[in-house]
Design a protein around this motif. Sequence first.
Motif, PDB file in Angstrom:
ATOM      1  N   LEU A   1      42.114  51.916  50.821  1.00  0.00           N
ATOM      2  CA  LEU A   1      41.233  52.599  51.770  1.00  0.00           C
ATOM      3  C   LEU A   1      41.837  52.668  53.171  1.00  0.00           C
ATOM      4  CD1 LEU A   1      37.760  51.081  50.738  1.00  0.00           C
ATOM      5  CD2 LEU A   1      38.658  53.366  50.198  1.00  0.00           C
ATOM      6  N   GLY A   2      43.035  52.120  53.331  1.00  0.00           N
ATOM      7  CA  GLY A   2      43.690  52.162  54.633  1.00  0.00           C
ATOM      8  C   GLY A   2      43.076  51.226  55.650  1.00  0.00           C
ATOM      9  N   LEU A   3      42.489  50.111  55.180  1.00  0.00           N
ATOM     10  CA  LEU A   3      41.849  49.138  56.069  1.00  0.00           C
ATOM     11  C   LEU A   3      42.695  47.877  56.166  1.00  0.00           C
ATOM     12  CD1 LEU A   3      38.222  49.541  54.681  1.00  0.00           C
ATOM     13  CD2 LEU A   3      39.106  50.462  56.839  1.00  0.00           C
ATOM     14  N   ARG A   4      42.493  47.132  57.237  1.00  0.00           N
ATOM     15  CA  ARG A   4      43.250  45.894  57.412  1.00  0.00           C
ATOM     16  C   ARG A   4      42.832  44.867  56.368  1.00  0.00           C
ATOM     17  NH1 ARG A   4      43.362  44.061  63.630  1.00  0.00           N
ATOM     18  NH2 ARG A   4      41.124  44.381  63.426  1.00  0.00           N
ATOM     19  N   GLY A   5      43.815  44.112  55.877  1.00  0.00           N
ATOM     20  CA  GLY A   5      43.561  43.082  54.888  1.00  0.00           C
ATOM     21  C   GLY A   5      44.850  42.361  54.570  1.00  0.00           C
ATOM     22  N   ASN A   6      44.799  41.465  53.585  1.00  0.00           N
ATOM     23  CA  ASN A   6      46.000  40.744  53.173  1.00  0.00           C
ATOM     24  C   ASN A   6      46.847  41.598  52.246  1.00  0.00           C
ATOM     25  OD1 ASN A   6      45.829  38.033  54.340  1.00  0.00           O
ATOM     26  ND2 ASN A   6      43.941  37.863  53.148  1.00  0.00           N
ATOM     27  N   PRO A   7      48.176  41.418  52.281  1.00  0.00           N
ATOM     28  CA  PRO A   7      49.019  42.092  51.287  1.00  0.00           C
ATOM     29  C   PRO A   7      48.586  41.661  49.884  1.00  0.00           C
ATOM     30  CG  PRO A   7      50.360  41.142  53.046  1.00  0.00           C
ATOM     31  CD  PRO A   7      48.971  40.626  53.237  1.00  0.00           C
ATOM     32  N   PRO A   8      48.400  42.583  48.960  1.00  0.00           N
ATOM     33  CA  PRO A   8      47.962  42.210  47.613  1.00  0.00           C
ATOM     34  C   PRO A   8      48.847  41.157  46.956  1.00  0.00           C
ATOM     35  CG  PRO A   8      47.718  44.577  47.915  1.00  0.00           C
ATOM     36  CD  PRO A   8      48.427  44.066  49.135  1.00  0.00           C
ATOM     37  N   ALA A   9      50.164  41.270  47.112  1.00  0.00           N
ATOM     38  CA  ALA A   9      51.066  40.307  46.475  1.00  0.00           C
ATOM     39  C   ALA A   9      50.842  38.905  47.018  1.00  0.00           C
ATOM     40  CB  ALA A   9      52.519  40.732  46.685  1.00  0.00           C
ATOM     41  N   ALA A  10      50.606  38.787  48.320  1.00  0.00           N
ATOM     42  CA  ALA A  10      50.347  37.474  48.914  1.00  0.00           C
ATOM     43  C   ALA A  10      49.036  36.898  48.401  1.00  0.00           C
ATOM     44  CB  ALA A  10      50.312  37.594  50.439  1.00  0.00           C
ATOM     45  N   THR A  11      48.034  37.746  48.254  1.00  0.00           N
ATOM     46  CA  THR A  11      46.750  37.280  47.733  1.00  0.00           C
ATOM     47  C   THR A  11      46.883  36.820  46.294  1.00  0.00           C
ATOM     48  OG1 THR A  11      45.709  38.929  49.156  1.00  0.00           O
ATOM     49  CG2 THR A  11      44.313  37.875  47.521  1.00  0.00           C
ATOM     50  N   GLU A  12      47.665  37.541  45.500  1.00  0.00           N
ATOM     51  CA  GLU A  12      47.887  37.141  44.110  1.00  0.00           C
ATOM     52  C   GLU A  12      48.576  35.780  44.038  1.00  0.00           C
ATOM     53  OE1 GLU A  12      50.045  40.336  42.389  1.00  0.00           O
ATOM     54  OE2 GLU A  12      48.385  41.769  42.567  1.00  0.00           O
ATOM     55  N   THR A  13      49.539  35.543  44.912  1.00  0.00           N
ATOM     56  CA  THR A  13      50.220  34.250  44.929  1.00  0.00           C
ATOM     57  C   THR A  13      49.264  33.128  45.309  1.00  0.00           C
ATOM     58  OG1 THR A  13      52.322  35.299  45.521  1.00  0.00           O
ATOM     59  CG2 THR A  13      52.126  32.947  45.941  1.00  0.00           C
ATOM     60  N   SER A  14      48.436  33.350  46.314  1.00  0.00           N
ATOM     61  CA  SER A  14      47.506  32.305  46.750  1.00  0.00           C
ATOM     62  C   SER A  14      46.453  32.016  45.696  1.00  0.00           C
ATOM     63  CB  SER A  14      46.829  32.719  48.058  1.00  0.00           C
ATOM     64  OG  SER A  14      45.935  33.793  47.865  1.00  0.00           O
ATOM     65  N   ARG A  15      46.156  33.003  44.858  1.00  0.00           N
ATOM     66  CA  ARG A  15      45.118  32.870  43.829  1.00  0.00           C
ATOM     67  C   ARG A  15      45.563  32.003  42.653  1.00  0.00           C
ATOM     68  NH1 ARG A  15      41.780  32.410  40.432  1.00  0.00           N
ATOM     69  NH2 ARG A  15      40.650  33.974  39.227  1.00  0.00           N
ATOM     70  N   ASN A  16      46.882  31.921  42.411  1.00  0.00           N
ATOM     71  CA  ASN A  16      47.427  31.218  41.258  1.00  0.00           C
ATOM     72  C   ASN A  16      48.183  29.973  41.737  1.00  0.00           C
ATOM     73  OD1 ASN A  16      49.233  30.437  39.065  1.00  0.00           O
ATOM     74  ND2 ASN A  16      48.703  32.381  38.110  1.00  0.00           N
ATOM     75  N   LYS A  17      47.784  28.819  41.243  1.00  0.00           N
ATOM     76  CA  LYS A  17      48.354  27.557  41.744  1.00  0.00           C
ATOM     77  C   LYS A  17      49.852  27.421  41.481  1.00  0.00           C
ATOM     78  CE  LYS A  17      44.065  24.845  41.332  1.00  0.00           C
ATOM     79  NZ  LYS A  17      43.193  25.946  40.912  1.00  0.00           N
ATOM     80  N   LEU A  18      50.357  27.995  40.391  1.00  0.00           N
ATOM     81  CA  LEU A  18      51.776  27.812  40.077  1.00  0.00           C
ATOM     82  C   LEU A  18      52.695  28.551  41.050  1.00  0.00           C
ATOM     83  CD1 LEU A  18      53.980  26.638  38.313  1.00  0.00           C
ATOM     84  CD2 LEU A  18      53.693  28.574  36.749  1.00  0.00           C
ATOM     85  N   PRO A  19      52.560  29.863  41.248  1.00  0.00           N
ATOM     86  CA  PRO A  19      53.442  30.510  42.229  1.00  0.00           C
ATOM     87  C   PRO A  19      53.235  29.978  43.645  1.00  0.00           C
ATOM     88  CG  PRO A  19      51.757  32.041  41.440  1.00  0.00           C
ATOM     89  CD  PRO A  19      51.698  30.844  40.554  1.00  0.00           C
ATOM     90  N   ALA A  20      52.015  29.550  43.970  1.00  0.00           N
ATOM     91  CA  ALA A  20      51.791  28.968  45.296  1.00  0.00           C
ATOM     92  C   ALA A  20      52.571  27.670  45.440  1.00  0.00           C
ATOM     93  CB  ALA A  20      50.296  28.726  45.513  1.00  0.00           C
ATOM     94  N   ARG A  21      52.525  26.805  44.402  1.00  0.00           N
ATOM     95  CA  ARG A  21      53.300  25.556  44.439  1.00  0.00           C
ATOM     96  C   ARG A  21      54.792  25.846  44.562  1.00  0.00           C
ATOM     97  NH1 ARG A  21      49.835  23.063  45.748  1.00  0.00           N
ATOM     98  NH2 ARG A  21      48.644  21.375  44.784  1.00  0.00           N
ATOM     99  N   ARG A  22      55.262  26.810  43.798  1.00  0.00           N
ATOM    100  CA  ARG A  22      56.691  27.138  43.848  1.00  0.00           C
ATOM    101  C   ARG A  22      57.097  27.637  45.231  1.00  0.00           C
ATOM    102  NH1 ARG A  22      56.785  30.168  37.935  1.00  0.00           N
ATOM    103  NH2 ARG A  22      57.324  28.322  36.684  1.00  0.00           N
TER     104      ARG A  22
END
Length: 381
Positions: free
Chosen positions: A96-117
Amino acid sequence: MKRVLLLATTTGYQIRSFGEAADRLGVRLLFASDRCDRLDDPWWDGAIPVRFHDIPSSVEAVVTSFRGQATDERVDGVIAVGDHPTVMGAHVAAALGLRGNPPAATETSRNKLPARRAFDSAGLLTPRFEVVSLSEASSPRTSLPYPVVIKPLALSGSQGVIRADDDESFARAIDRVSRLLRTTDIAIERERAHTYVLIETFIPGKEYAVEGVLTDGDFQVFTIFDKPDPLDGPFFEETIYVTPSRTSADVQHAIVDAIAEAIRILGLRHGPVHAECRINEQGIYVLEVAARPIGGLCSKAIRFSAADGSLTTLEEVLLRHALGDPVDSYRRINRATGVMMIPIPRRGVYRGVSGVENARRIAGVDDVIITAKPDSTLVPL
């Protein structure tokens, strides 16, 4: 009238709180939730039916619903509450062209394994960890020294988080988590992450939660919560949050610095943040950085004072932030507040509770809220 799109599950406790805040601000709140798309608006709120496990189709459904509308009928901001909606919220905001978090960063924060890595690669203090596939190993083992903690990769609220001190308790914990991840409520999410668990060394120490907001990469801390009850296992069901923190100013500054560094590593940029950490002699271990506000009804423990002296809620501040209003002048009110979540000691059918009115009459008690429904089954986290 400004319009904010709220992405939330149909069972989310925060929907009503955001609705009340929107009414006070004169903001039109629009909804996207995981409701049945075959029924004709069963709650009469015009919500867009989405499936949080099917992001491409759901994002297209949201974008299509606003495509071609007049300027004053478009969305001015997006907020996602709860873990499942956060990733979709990032994709919707981008579409929608609105301010927010990058989707890839949000996906990483959502999953404990890539966040730990990510934390480990960047040199943050991190427990030793490994991942175990529940679908490939008939009897999973761990190479880490005991005690260890077993964690589902993509659940919140300490669901399925269990400490194991030996091979026997490890096998019991794995079996319990496996059964949890096969339950209907979780299996319906269709997340590949639910076929794995994270195993990490147990980190002793005191635990803290941090609430704040990101504005184009700048981290503003609202408050630090102490968790006074020891969280040493075998289960980690949270009970009490208290603020302001009683720890020293130096430790609080160190907590904020560690969380800010974890945010930078994940690549989060804009929106609410709920983070948790543990502290011991080795330093500060960042356990989680979630791109969402604090869950459940815990936000009721945070009240803000505006520059003009008026009082407001976390939901009002986040709605203003989603609309692009500056919120750096809001400060948590200068008195101690807290929240207690009643633990679930064992599985059973909830019949009722007595003494609520007596409890509400106790000095200092703002409210007692029972969210469990009579005759529903309660299951320990």
